[in-house]
Every structure is written in C-alpha cells, then in structure tokens.
Scaffold this motif. Structure first.
Motif, short mmCIF file in Angstrom:
data_model
loop_
_atom_site.label_atom_id
_atom_site.label_comp_id
_atom_site.label_asym_id
_atom_site.label_seq_id
_atom_site.Cartn_x
_atom_site.Cartn_y
_atom_site.Cartn_z
N ASN A 10 0.86 -1.16 -0.15
CA ASN A 10 -0.01 0.04 0.11
C ASN A 10 0.84 1.29 0.03
O ASN A 10 0.68 2.26 -0.67
N PHE A 11 1.89 1.40 0.75
CA PHE A 11 2.91 2.36 0.88
C PHE A 11 3.61 2.42 -0.42
O PHE A 11 4.02 3.80 -0.81
N ALA A 12 3.78 1.32 -0.94
CA ALA A 12 4.62 1.30 -2.33
C ALA A 12 3.57 2.24 -3.34
O ALA A 12 4.16 3.03 -4.25
N LEU A 13 2.47 1.85 -3.33
CA LEU A 13 1.64 2.59 -4.32
C LEU A 13 1.30 4.08 -4.07
O LEU A 13 1.34 4.83 -5.12
N ASN A 14 1.57 4.32 -2.68
CA ASN A 14 1.22 5.72 -2.60
C ASN A 14 2.53 6.38 -2.90
O ASN A 14 2.52 7.64 -3.47
N MET A 15 3.72 5.78 -2.77
CA MET A 15 4.98 6.39 -3.13
C MET A 15 4.84 6.90 -4.70
O MET A 15 5.22 7.75 -5.05
N HIS A 16 4.35 6.01 -5.48
CA HIS A 16 4.09 6.11 -6.95
C HIS A 16 3.21 7.21 -7.00
O HIS A 16 3.24 8.13 -7.99
N SER A 17 2.19 7.11 -6.27
CA SER A 17 1.29 8.20 -6.67
C SER A 17 1.66 9.66 -6.27
O SER A 17 1.67 10.78 -6.79
N MET A 18 2.48 9.62 -5.04
CA MET A 18 3.31 11.00 -4.72
C MET A 18 4.12 11.54 -5.83
O MET A 18 4.38 12.57 -6.04
N ARG A 19 4.87 10.51 -6.38
CA ARG A 19 5.76 10.84 -7.25
C ARG A 19 4.98 11.72 -8.60
O ARG A 19 5.56 12.51 -9.20
N GLN A 20 3.84 10.88 -8.98
CA GLN A 20 3.07 11.52 -9.86
C GLN A 20 2.69 12.95 -9.72
O GLN A 20 2.81 13.79 -10.40
N ILE A 21 2.23 13.18 -8.35
CA ILE A 21 1.82 14.39 -7.91
C ILE A 21 2.75 15.33 -8.13
O ILE A 21 2.75 16.60 -8.58
N VAL A 22 3.96 15.10 -7.83
CA VAL A 22 5.22 16.05 -7.93
C VAL A 22 5.68 16.22 -9.29
O VAL A 22 5.69 17.57 -9.77
N ALA A 23 5.45 15.37 -10.13
CA ALA A 23 5.73 15.48 -11.67
C ALA A 23 4.78 16.43 -12.12
O ALA A 23 5.01 17.14 -12.96
N ASN A 87 7.43 15.18 -17.50
CA ASN A 87 6.66 14.46 -17.99
C ASN A 87 7.25 12.62 -18.23
O ASN A 87 6.45 11.88 -17.80
N SER A 88 8.47 12.53 -18.41
CA SER A 88 8.92 11.39 -18.29
C SER A 88 8.81 10.82 -16.76
O SER A 88 8.53 9.36 -16.63
N GLU A 89 9.22 11.38 -15.87
CA GLU A 89 8.82 11.12 -14.21
C GLU A 89 7.60 10.64 -13.93
O GLU A 89 7.50 9.98 -13.30
N ALA A 93 6.35 6.89 -13.03
CA ALA A 93 5.69 6.61 -11.94
C ALA A 93 4.40 5.74 -12.13
O ALA A 93 3.94 4.80 -11.53
N MET A 94 3.79 6.30 -13.30
CA MET A 94 2.53 5.82 -13.91
C MET A 94 2.61 4.07 -13.97
O MET A 94 2.00 3.45 -13.66
N LEU A 95 3.64 3.86 -14.60
CA LEU A 95 3.93 2.54 -15.20
C LEU A 95 4.46 1.70 -13.95
O LEU A 95 4.03 0.69 -13.95
#
Length: 119
Positions: A10-23, A87-89, A93-95
């Motif tokens: 769950n935290f790993a999913l949140n980490m990827h979501s946060m990376r997308q938010i920052v991007a 955009n790449s980041e 994160a999405m992938l």
C-alpha cells in the motif's frame, strides 16, 4: 500475504502516486518555479531499521496519511523545471504503479485460488 507485506505494498502504491503528484506540479510550474522532488529514502531506511513487529503499525500510520504526505516530503532542488523530464518522471511513476498493481492482483488471485481450491 502478511500484514506488513500488505501495508508495504500500500505504501509503495502511495509512493508512486506521490511521485506523479510532484511530476504534475513540476509540469504545471514550468518556467515559474524551481523543480520539486520527493525523497523516500529516510522513511525507507527507518522502516528497514525497525523491528518487524513495529513496521506494520508505522506503515499503517503512513498509509493513513496517503498522498497527503507528499507536502511534507517534497523539496525544491534549485534547478529549473524541464517539461520533458517532468513528463518522463510522471510516466515512469504511472508505469511502476500499474506494474505493482498487476503483481498484487496476481498474488491475490493466486491466494484466492489456493484458498478456494479452484483449478
């Protein structure tokens, strides 16, 4: 899967979501602000150092914050925002998010098959 593993996933999913938010914030601020980044190394080191019995509770606390944690973890790099890099980041994160969801779905499906006796 045990509780620690589920909380970590769950935290790993949140980490990827946060990376997308920052991007996304970086893309929205091209030319106006310094590049933002999010760093999870301190949290991951803390999790790695603590006894397994405490990991689940700590991860539960982090997961309760969800993506709201991004404001506490993001920092300015001092660099200008590059739209192509942001955009790449975001895409990366999405992938990674999608790949993790696929792994979790397969694990859950396999557990359901084993527990349910389906063949």
């Amino acid at each position: 899967m045990d509780e620690v593993t589920l909380n970590l996933a769950n935290f790993a999913l949140n980490m990827h979501s946060m990376r997308q938010i920052v991007a996304a914030r970086n893309m929205a601020n091209v030319g106006n602000h310094e590049k933002l980044q999010v760093d999870f190394s301190e949290i991951l080191n803390r999790i790695e150092q603590m006894p397994e019995a405490k990991q689940s509770a700590y991860l539960s606390e982090l997961n309760a914050l969800g993506t709201g944690l991004v404001d506490q973890l993001q920092t300015n790099t001092g660099d200008a925002v590059d739209l192509q890099e942001a955009n790449s980041e975001s895409t990366k994160a999405m992938l990674e998010y999608q790949a993790l969801v696929e792994v979790i779905n397969r694990k859950m499906g396999l557990m359901g098959t084993v527990l349910g006796g389906n063949r």
